[in-house]
Design a protein around this motif. Structure first.
Motif, mmCIF file in Angstrom:
data_model
loop_
_atom_site.group_PDB
_atom_site.id
_atom_site.type_symbol
_atom_site.label_atom_id
_atom_site.label_comp_id
_atom_site.label_asym_id
_atom_site.label_seq_id
_atom_site.Cartn_x
_atom_site.Cartn_y
_atom_site.Cartn_z
ATOM 1 N N GLU A 43 0.822 -1.207 0.000
ATOM 2 C CA GLU A 43 0.000 0.000 0.000
ATOM 3 C C GLU A 43 0.861 1.264 0.000
ATOM 4 O OE1 GLU A 43 -4.088 0.683 2.255
ATOM 5 O OE2 GLU A 43 -2.381 0.668 3.622
ATOM 6 N N ILE A 67 2.742 1.756 -3.379
ATOM 7 C CA ILE A 67 1.797 2.259 -4.384
ATOM 8 C C ILE A 67 1.479 3.729 -4.114
ATOM 9 C CG2 ILE A 67 -0.589 2.106 -5.224
ATOM 10 C CD1 ILE A 67 -0.332 -0.963 -4.875
ATOM 11 N N ARG A 68 1.279 4.086 -2.870
ATOM 12 C CA ARG A 68 0.978 5.487 -2.528
ATOM 13 C C ARG A 68 2.131 6.407 -2.963
ATOM 14 N NH1 ARG A 68 -0.128 4.884 2.633
ATOM 15 N NH2 ARG A 68 -2.334 4.613 2.261
ATOM 16 N N GLN A 69 3.360 5.975 -2.752
ATOM 17 C CA GLN A 69 4.522 6.791 -3.120
ATOM 18 C C GLN A 69 4.663 6.943 -4.630
ATOM 19 O OE1 GLN A 69 8.090 5.291 -1.193
ATOM 20 N NE2 GLN A 69 7.017 5.123 0.770
ATOM 21 N N ASN A 70 4.088 6.011 -5.382
ATOM 22 C CA ASN A 70 4.215 6.016 -6.849
ATOM 23 C C ASN A 70 2.852 6.137 -7.523
ATOM 24 O OD1 ASN A 70 7.218 5.213 -7.408
ATOM 25 N ND2 ASN A 70 6.527 3.919 -5.726
ATOM 26 N N ARG A 71 1.929 6.779 -6.854
ATOM 27 C CA ARG A 71 0.536 6.824 -7.297
ATOM 28 C C ARG A 71 0.384 7.285 -8.748
ATOM 29 N NH1 ARG A 71 -3.968 9.672 -8.034
ATOM 30 N NH2 ARG A 71 -5.933 8.887 -7.222
ATOM 31 N N GLU A 72 0.991 8.386 -9.097
ATOM 32 C CA GLU A 72 0.833 8.922 -10.454
ATOM 33 C C GLU A 72 1.317 7.932 -11.504
ATOM 34 O OE1 GLU A 72 2.407 12.852 -10.947
ATOM 35 O OE2 GLU A 72 1.434 13.570 -9.125
ATOM 36 N N VAL A 126 -1.141 4.903 -11.702
ATOM 37 C CA VAL A 126 -2.396 5.264 -12.382
ATOM 38 C C VAL A 126 -2.163 5.372 -13.888
ATOM 39 C CG1 VAL A 126 -4.098 7.115 -12.686
ATOM 40 C CG2 VAL A 126 -3.459 6.368 -10.389
#
Length: 69
Positions: free
Chosen positions: A15, A18-23, A26
């Motif tokens: 989690e 993924i949050r650190q690499n969100r862009e 997506v």
């Protein structure tokens, strides 16, 4: 990973990476859905002072491991 790592800890690591690499995640997801790119992606992130690599294939997480210096 240490032998006593729990499923919840692994979930938290995933989690956070993924949050650190969100862009990037997506953007990858949209391009895979449209079949515009190779369906593989690897991203790195830091959790509790440890750098991890998370790998995706066809929108599915396929790997997670700590990177050693």
């Amino acid at each position: 990973f240490h032998r006593t790592i729990s499923v919840d800890e692994i979930y938290t690591i995933i989690e956070e990476v993924i949050r650190q690499n969100r862009e990037e995640v997506v953007k990858y997801s949209k391009q895979v859905i449209k079949k515009e790119i190779n369906p593989q992606l690897q991203v790195d992130g830091w959790v509790n002072g440890i750098k991890y690599r998370l790998g995706f294939f066809n929108l599915t997480i396929g790997q997670l491991y700590p990177l050693l210096d």
